[in-house]
Every structure is written in C-alpha cells, then in structure tokens.
Design a protein around this motif. Structure first.
Motif, PDB file in Angstrom:
ATOM      1  N   UNK A  52     -12.912  -7.581  12.662  1.00 20.70           N
ATOM      2  CA  UNK A  52     -13.192  -8.974  13.022  1.00 20.70           C
ATOM      3  C   UNK A  52     -11.959  -9.644  13.621  1.00 20.70           C
ATOM      4  N   UNK A  53     -10.797  -9.418  13.035  1.00 21.01           N
ATOM      5  CA  UNK A  53      -9.557  -9.998  13.562  1.00 21.01           C
ATOM      6  C   UNK A  53      -9.251  -9.429  14.944  1.00 21.01           C
ATOM      7  N   UNK A  54      -9.433  -8.120  15.098  1.00 17.91           N
ATOM      8  CA  UNK A  54      -9.201  -7.488  16.404  1.00 17.91           C
ATOM      9  C   UNK A  54     -10.133  -8.071  17.467  1.00 17.91           C
ATOM     10  N   UNK A  55     -11.394  -8.273  17.114  1.00 19.85           N
ATOM     11  CA  UNK A  55     -12.340  -8.867  18.066  1.00 19.85           C
ATOM     12  C   UNK A  55     -11.923 -10.293  18.418  1.00 19.85           C
ATOM     13  N   UNK A  56     -11.438 -11.046  17.434  1.00 21.17           N
ATOM     14  CA  UNK A  56     -10.980 -12.409  17.686  1.00 21.17           C
ATOM     15  C   UNK A  56      -9.766 -12.418  18.608  1.00 21.17           C
ATOM     16  N   UNK A  57      -8.811 -11.526  18.343  1.00 21.49           N
ATOM     17  CA  UNK A  57      -7.597 -11.459  19.161  1.00 21.49           C
ATOM     18  C   UNK A  57      -7.946 -11.040  20.593  1.00 21.49           C
ATOM     19  N   UNK A  58      -8.779 -10.044  20.734  1.00 25.23           N
ATOM     20  CA  UNK A  58      -9.179  -9.592  22.072  1.00 25.23           C
ATOM     21  C   UNK A  58      -9.909 -10.712  22.801  1.00 25.23           C
ATOM     22  N   UNK A  59     -10.769 -11.428  22.088  1.00 25.17           N
ATOM     23  CA  UNK A  59     -11.488 -12.543  22.705  1.00 25.17           C
ATOM     24  C   UNK A  59     -10.575 -13.685  23.087  1.00 25.17           C
ATOM     25  N   UNK A  60      -9.536 -13.915  22.297  1.00 21.65           N
ATOM     26  CA  UNK A  60      -8.596 -15.008  22.579  1.00 21.65           C
ATOM     27  C   UNK A  60      -7.782 -14.751  23.836  1.00 21.65           C
TER      28      UNK A  60
END
Length: 158
Positions: A52-60
């Motif tokens: 979830x954190x990786x998806x958030x960082x990639x999305x950011x």
C-alpha cells in the motif's frame, strides 16, 4: 524481539514465515502453535502495508492528476498476485491453528460461510480471532503432536 519462547521450543519470525511458506504451504493436517500463527500474520500485515505504501509513493510521483498511473496499477497487480499466492498458506495455517485447539477445520469453513451473512459476520470474525488467541491443547490430540512439546505423551501418569 524476533523470537517468542513457548514451552521448550522457540519460534521466531523468520522461522515461522519459512515454515509456513516452504514446508507447510498447503498442509491442512497437523497443528500450528500460536507463535507460528501470529508471526506469519504479522508478516502478512507488513507485506500488505508495504504494498500500500509503495502504491502511494508511486502514485505521488507519477505526476498524473485525477487518474491512476500505470505504475500504481502495476504495484496493485503485483500485490494482488502476492495475495492470491498467500491464500492457501493462510487457509492451511488457520485450519492447523483450529486443530491445535482440537477443533476440526470444517468449523473454520462453517464460520467463513456464516461470516457472509449480514450482522453475523463480525461475530464469526471475533470467534475466529478468539480461537486463534487461545492456547492449544496440551500434549497430543486427534490432530497430532503438541507443536510446542512434541515429546509430551497423552498419558497423564506415565
């Protein structure tokens, strides 16, 4: 931190994860100690949080406004495949945890099915959690040897 001493056997984080994923990937027979169960549960939760954190960082850092980037989709597909790969080990671990309490794995299936009924789901989830928290039966039971004390015998006055 890293190991819990229970009885005569110490089961640590890496040992629990390795046992569940390599030796008992789809093993529905036998018993699982609380430490094995909860260490693997921690591993699963940490993996889910990391994805979830990786998806958030990639999305950011994608630079797209109001749209889902292809990087986020890729991370979510990988996360979905990992979750799919972990379904069997999680189910088998939960059944073995029920076995440690001397409860048939069919009761787990019944609780899962009952959990799909509105208003009963939270009760079944609570039941599964309580069964997972309770100590296993001492000594061997109908599902196998005690995972904490494999040398223990069923006879009380041996």
């Amino acid at each position: 931190m890293g190991q819990i001493e229970m009885g005569a056997i110490q089961v640590g984080f890496t040992e629990a994860v390795r046992t569940v994923l390599t030796q008992k990937y789809a093993t529905f027979s036998g018993r699982a100690s609380r430490s094995e169960y909860w260490w693997f549960f921690l591993f699963y939760m940490l993996l889910a949080i990391a994805i979830a954190v990786l998806a958030f960082v990639v999305g950011s850092f994608s630079g797209q406004q109001g749209e889902v980037s292809s990087g986020v989709i890729l991370v979510m597909v990988i996360g979905g495949l990992l979750a799919l790969a972990l379904v069997l080990p999680i189910l088998s671990l939960q059944v073995r945890r029920f076995h440690d309490r001397n409860i048939s794995g069919w009761w787990y299936l019944a609780l899962i099915i009952l959990g799909m009924v509105p208003y009963i789901g939270p009760v079944t989830s609570l039941s599964i959690t309580i069964i997972s928290v309770l100590r296993g039966t001492d000594g061997p039971n109908r599902f196998g040897q005690d995972p904490l004390r494999p040398e223990a015998r069923a006879e009380v006055f041996a």
